[in-house]
Scaffold this motif. Structure first.
Motif, PDB file in Angstrom:
ATOM      1  N   PHE A   1      56.602  41.812 -10.385  1.00  0.00           N
ATOM      2  CA  PHE A   1      57.478  41.100 -10.407  1.00  0.00           C
ATOM      3  C   PHE A   1      57.307  39.800  -9.579  1.00  0.00           C
ATOM      4  N   PRO A   2      57.711  38.723  -9.720  1.00  0.00           N
ATOM      5  CA  PRO A   2      57.568  37.525  -8.875  1.00  0.00           C
ATOM      6  C   PRO A   2      58.404  37.596  -7.748  1.00  0.00           C
ATOM      7  N   LYS A   3      57.867  36.902  -6.600  1.00  0.00           N
ATOM      8  CA  LYS A   3      58.537  36.710  -5.345  1.00  0.00           C
ATOM      9  C   LYS A   3      59.698  35.768  -5.573  1.00  0.00           C
ATOM     10  N   SER A   4      60.997  36.290  -5.883  1.00  0.00           N
ATOM     11  CA  SER A   4      61.992  35.568  -6.117  1.00  0.00           C
ATOM     12  C   SER A   4      63.203  35.787  -5.555  1.00  0.00           C
ATOM     13  N   ASN A   5      64.088  34.845  -5.279  1.00  0.00           N
ATOM     14  CA  ASN A   5      65.194  34.940  -4.660  1.00  0.00           C
ATOM     15  C   ASN A   5      66.392  34.760  -5.843  1.00  0.00           C
ATOM     16  N   ILE A   6      65.873  34.357  -6.989  1.00  0.00           N
ATOM     17  CA  ILE A   6      66.755  34.011  -8.228  1.00  0.00           C
ATOM     18  C   ILE A   6      67.304  35.228  -8.812  1.00  0.00           C
ATOM     19  N   ILE A   7      66.271  36.375  -9.188  1.00  0.00           N
ATOM     20  CA  ILE A   7      66.579  37.519  -9.602  1.00  0.00           C
ATOM     21  C   ILE A   7      67.476  38.162  -8.964  1.00  0.00           C
ATOM     22  N   THR A   8      68.767  38.516  -9.510  1.00  0.00           N
ATOM     23  CA  THR A   8      69.640  39.259  -8.913  1.00  0.00           C
ATOM     24  C   THR A   8      70.050  40.928  -9.697  1.00  0.00           C
ATOM     25  N   MET A   9      69.472  40.802 -10.749  1.00  0.00           N
ATOM     26  CA  MET A   9      69.489  42.050 -11.756  1.00  0.00           C
ATOM     27  C   MET A   9      68.375  42.255 -12.603  1.00  0.00           C
ATOM     28  N   ILE A  10      68.099  43.717 -12.901  1.00  0.00           N
ATOM     29  CA  ILE A  10      67.065  44.177 -13.745  1.00  0.00           C
ATOM     30  C   ILE A  10      67.781  44.611 -14.845  1.00  0.00           C
ATOM     31  N   PRO A  11      67.548  44.021 -16.263  1.00  0.00           N
ATOM     32  CA  PRO A  11      68.668  44.420 -17.177  1.00  0.00           C
ATOM     33  C   PRO A  11      68.456  45.815 -17.856  1.00  0.00           C
ATOM     34  N   GLU A  12      69.442  46.227 -18.553  1.00  0.00           N
ATOM     35  CA  GLU A  12      69.457  47.420 -19.272  1.00  0.00           C
ATOM     36  C   GLU A  12      68.152  47.822 -20.164  1.00  0.00           C
ATOM     37  N   TRP A  13      67.738  48.892 -19.840  1.00  0.00           N
ATOM     38  CA  TRP A  13      66.429  49.344 -20.769  1.00  0.00           C
ATOM     39  C   TRP A  13      65.121  48.434 -20.704  1.00  0.00           C
ATOM     40  N   THR A  14      65.325  47.546 -19.581  1.00  0.00           N
ATOM     41  CA  THR A  14      64.061  46.477 -19.678  1.00  0.00           C
ATOM     42  C   THR A  14      62.677  47.202 -19.652  1.00  0.00           C
ATOM     43  N   PHE A  15      62.234  48.401 -18.983  1.00  0.00           N
ATOM     44  CA  PHE A  15      60.880  48.959 -18.900  1.00  0.00           C
ATOM     45  C   PHE A  15      61.233  50.436 -19.493  1.00  0.00           C
ATOM     46  N   ASN A  16      62.242  50.512 -20.464  1.00  0.00           N
ATOM     47  CA  ASN A  16      62.598  52.022 -21.090  1.00  0.00           C
ATOM     48  C   ASN A  16      61.109  52.474 -21.713  1.00  0.00           C
ATOM     49  N   TYR A  17      60.758  53.844 -21.512  1.00  0.00           N
ATOM     50  CA  TYR A  17      59.690  54.550 -21.959  1.00  0.00           C
ATOM     51  C   TYR A  17      58.207  53.761 -21.657  1.00  0.00           C
ATOM     52  N   ALA A  18      58.150  53.211 -20.313  1.00  0.00           N
ATOM     53  CA  ALA A  18      56.998  52.858 -19.988  1.00  0.00           C
ATOM     54  C   ALA A  18      56.436  54.109 -19.415  1.00  0.00           C
ATOM     55  N   GLN A  19      55.762  55.001 -20.257  1.00  0.00           N
ATOM     56  CA  GLN A  19      55.391  56.258 -20.024  1.00  0.00           C
ATOM     57  C   GLN A  19      54.350  56.549 -18.964  1.00  0.00           C
ATOM     58  N   LEU A  20      53.547  55.419 -18.549  1.00  0.00           N
ATOM     59  CA  LEU A  20      52.494  55.415 -17.603  1.00  0.00           C
ATOM     60  C   LEU A  20      52.739  54.701 -16.222  1.00  0.00           C
ATOM     61  N   LEU A  21      53.820  54.225 -16.230  1.00  0.00           N
ATOM     62  CA  LEU A  21      54.459  53.648 -15.069  1.00  0.00           C
ATOM     63  C   LEU A  21      54.947  54.333 -13.603  1.00  0.00           C
ATOM     64  N   THR A  22      53.894  54.326 -12.817  1.00  0.00           N
ATOM     65  CA  THR A  22      54.173  55.570 -11.608  1.00  0.00           C
ATOM     66  C   THR A  22      54.691  54.825 -10.435  1.00  0.00           C
ATOM     67  N   THR A  23      54.412  53.492 -10.372  1.00  0.00           N
ATOM     68  CA  THR A  23      54.946  52.773  -8.983  1.00  0.00           C
ATOM     69  C   THR A  23      55.564  51.604  -9.493  1.00  0.00           C
ATOM     70  N   ILE A  24      56.571  51.180  -8.560  1.00  0.00           N
ATOM     71  CA  ILE A  24      57.079  49.810  -8.722  1.00  0.00           C
ATOM     72  C   ILE A  24      57.406  49.225  -7.461  1.00  0.00           C
ATOM     73  N   ASP A  25      57.511  47.649  -7.299  1.00  0.00           N
ATOM     74  CA  ASP A  25      57.569  47.243  -5.909  1.00  0.00           C
ATOM     75  C   ASP A  25      58.660  46.268  -6.114  1.00  0.00           C
TER      76      ASP A  25
END
Length: 699
Positions: free
Chosen positions: A262-286
């Motif tokens: 993700f970008p270093k951002s003060n603008i993003i206030t939400m992660i929308p619905e189903w944005t990364f749905n079925y990312a079946q190899l995604l084990t970590t997020i920051d």
């Protein structure tokens, strides 16, 4: 019964017994061999059966694949279209079918090998020229390029499309055999420096593996399903500093997605619905780079196998949608959630369903305890969880370990120079402290700092472990004369392995060094008791060795008594006529014992006025070694006490040692009348003659 008969019967009985034993051994051996042969036959039969089944399975699998390919070939364009308003489950059908169709058409390769250099003429635009709507005839019908051999790489040209601010809805959607004969494989948007919007479905249902967002500092919005249904392995949004909306299902159904930045951002206030749905190899997020994040939408990371979720830095987070971090009930992954102080946090019904049972919620400090308890209780009571007993999630404690030595100095590396990093432990409150790590060169530690209960009883704490340097095996150094009589105090030594042992012989008054012996060490244990079976070790004299390399071997320095010539002109010196050594208790006139040193003859050689001492000086005989040496005592000579010195020069009284040795020895010369031998000889002779006569009489 005669002896011959008796021996014959015994012989036959023994032979029969031998036959019976041989028969029994043969029978037992046969019983042992039979199961082995049968087992080999059984295994062989099973292998042959398995091979037959595998052959049948391979044939059936091949027929199934051919049937599937034929079925996909019969699909029309209408079959591939799908209703964008369908539920989430139906959304996966179109991209999967589309890819399957391409695989059926291009069995060995989905893409060609020819690259194409795009210009602004290769695209269509809306009337204002600011929105790209797709490929133009200039690209589709280019007589100088074979589209069927295109490698699928779409690179927008730089500097010539500066007026483009948007990519239109479904501009490059489902390009397979409807617009161009190949799907897009890679996408480079860096040439569109003024791009602000990627509209709904712009690149849906391709097989894009990479997207380059570099240079898109003005991009604000990614529309609904903008990149859904591709094969992205990584999504790097860090260049998009103005991005505020990632779009509902913006990157959904990218089954190979492993990393999201993700970008270093003060603008993003939400992660929308189903944005990364079925990312079946995604084990970590920051998410820590999104400090103003307020909500995580429904199903945002659904079916992503995230193991640890850290929302502790999201102080404004107040909502986590239904199913946002839910996973498959057959493969739950989430087992740790780190929270901060979010007292207003609300969660959807299944925000954390299908998580690993019996896992932890970790508050970053005491202010986060209320939030941690809320998340814990929510998970345990969720309709699809309903955990009880050992399956309940719990509040975890954090402890940092500290390692110090016997002098309370912090240990930063082991004796091999390997750096040590203090461990940070998270575990259930009330868990007993562990024993601490093993550090090379140190004994097992002792816990000297932490809670008085020996358990993790606070949310954060420090546990101090004290380590004592490991010592090399203990050993002993002995100093003895040629008769194994101890002549100086023994030394029992024990220290750290790198300490140095100097095997240079010490100087002992009245003695000369002769030999060095070493014990036959039988164990490498740090606590082994050395075996005092002595072996010659003269080659080690005047050398040095580490205590660790010595490994508990003891040593024995052997000395010989110095010989001092007689001095008749000085009666005060030892060995002269005026020796102060006491006379022998059994003097022999005219003869000296084999070892001199103070034996007074029965008759004085002169009448010079010398007098024979009437009282012996008090002498304490040295103690013999127990097996190899004993414990020294203070030697008293002529009424004066003298403590033996074990460093540099080790002293003792020469005359006293000589007297002590003389007192325990018999002289080798002298006349002594002995009448016992004739008597014993006569008795033996009479006995022999008597036995001879008795034997003759019996015959």
């Amino acid at each position: 019964m005669t002896n011959k008969t008796k021996h014959s019967k015994l012989y036959h009985q023994g032979r029969h017994t031998g036959y019976v034993g041989m028969a029994a051994i043969t029978l037992i051996g046969g019983m042992g061999v039979t199961p082995v042969v049968l087992a080999e036959e059984l295994v062989t039969e099973q292998i042959e059966t398995a091979v037959k089944h595998d052959s049948v399975d391979d044939n059936s699998t091949e027929e199934s694949v051919q049937s599937s390919v034929q079925s996909n070939d019969n699909l029309t364009e209408n079959n591939l279209n799908f209703n964008l308003e369908d539920d989430a489950q139906s959304r996966i059908i179109a991209p999967t079918t589309n890819i399957a169709k391409q695989k059926a058409k291009d069995k060995d390769s989905r893409f060609g090998t020819a690259s194409y250099q795009f210009t602004n003429l290769d695209f269509t635009y809306e009337d204002d020229g600011a929105t790209v709507t797709g490929f133009s005839e200039h690209f589709l019908n280019n007589p100088n390029f074979d589209l069927t051999n295109w490698d699928g790489v779409l690179v927008f040209p730089k500097d010539v499309m500066t007026n483009v601010t948007a990519i239109g809805e479904y501009a490059f959607y489902d390009a397979y055999y409807t617009i161009v004969p190949k799907l897009i494989s890679k996408l480079d948007l860096s040439g569109l420096a003024n791009l602000k919007t990627i509209k709904e479905g712009a690149f849906i249902n391709n097989v894009i593996t990479e997207v380059n967002f570099s240079g898109l500092s003005k991009l604000e919005t990614i529309g609904f399903r903008g990149f859904s249904g591709n094969t992205l392995s990584e999504v790097d949004l860090s260049p998009l500093t103005k991005l505020s909306d990632m779009g509902i299902e913006g990157f959904s159904y990218n089954f190979n997605l492993q990393k999201v930045t993700f970008p270093k951002s003060n603008i993003i206030t939400m992660i929308p619905e189903w944005t990364f749905n079925y990312a079946q190899l995604l084990t970590t997020i920051d998410l820590s780079v999104l400090p103003n994040l307020e909500s995580i939408g429904e199903g945002a990371f659904s079916a992503a196998p995230i193991a640890e979720l850290d929302i502790s830095s999201l102080s404004k987070l107040n909502y986590i949608g239904d199913g946002a971090f839910s996973n498959s009930y057959f493969s739950p992954s989430l087992k740790k959630i780190i929270v901060g102080n979010n007292p207003d946090l609300e969660m959807g019904e299944d925000s954390f369903s299908a998580v690993v049972k019996g896992s932890e919620v970790l508050p970053i400090d005491s202010t986060a305890l209320e939030t941690a308890e809320k998340v814990r209780d929510f998970i345990n009571k969720a309709p699809h969880n309903l955990f009880t007993g050992k399956n309940l999630w719990y509040i975890a404690a954090t402890a940092t370990q500290k390692y110090v030595d016997q002098n309370d100095n912090v240990i930063t590396q082991d004796i091999n120079g390997v750096p040590l990093t203090p461990a940070k432990i998270t575990t259930k409150v009330g868990t007993t402290y562990d024993n601490g790590p093993t550090i090379a060169g140190y004994d097992e530690p002792e816990i000297v700092g932490g809670s008085t209960t020996g358990t993790y009883d606070a949310l954060t704490q420090e546990v101090t472990y004290k380590y004592i340097r490991s010592k090399a095996p203990k050993f002993t150094v002995y100093y003895v004369d040629e008769n194994d009589i101890q002549i100086a105090p023994l030394q029992t030594l024990e220290d750290v392995p790198e300490s140095v042992l100097d095997l240079t012989p010490q100087s002992i008054d009245g003695y000369d060094y002769k030999n060095l012996f070493g014990s036959n060490a039988v164990s490498k244990s740090l606590r082994a008791v050395p075996d005092l079976s002595w072996q010659p070790a003269d080659e080690l004299a005047k050398t040095k060795i580490n205590y660790g390399d010595n490994n508990g071997r003891s040593y024995k320095f052997v000395y010989s008594l110095k010989t001092i010539p007689a001095d008749n002109n000085n009666p005060d010196k030892a060995g002269g006529n005026g020796s102060n050594t006491p006379a022998s208790t059994t003097p022999t006139p005219g003869k000296l014992p084999s070892s001199g040193g103070g034996t007074i003859p029965a008759k004085k050689p002169s009448t010079s006025g010398d007098t024979t001492p009437t009282k012996k000086p008090s002498v304490t005989t040295p103690v013999a070694l127990p097996g190899s040496g004993g414990t020294p005592t203070t030697t008293r000579t002529n009424g004066a006490n003298r403590v033996v010195n074990t460093t540099n020069t080790i002293g003792t009284n020469r005359n006293s040692a000589a007297t002590a040795n003389q007192a325990t020895r018999l002289p080798k010369s002298g006349n002594t009348a002995n009448r016992m031998l004739p008597i014993l000889g006569t008795a033996v002779l009479v006995g022999i003659l008597g036995l001879y006569g008795l034997r003759k009489k019996r015959k």
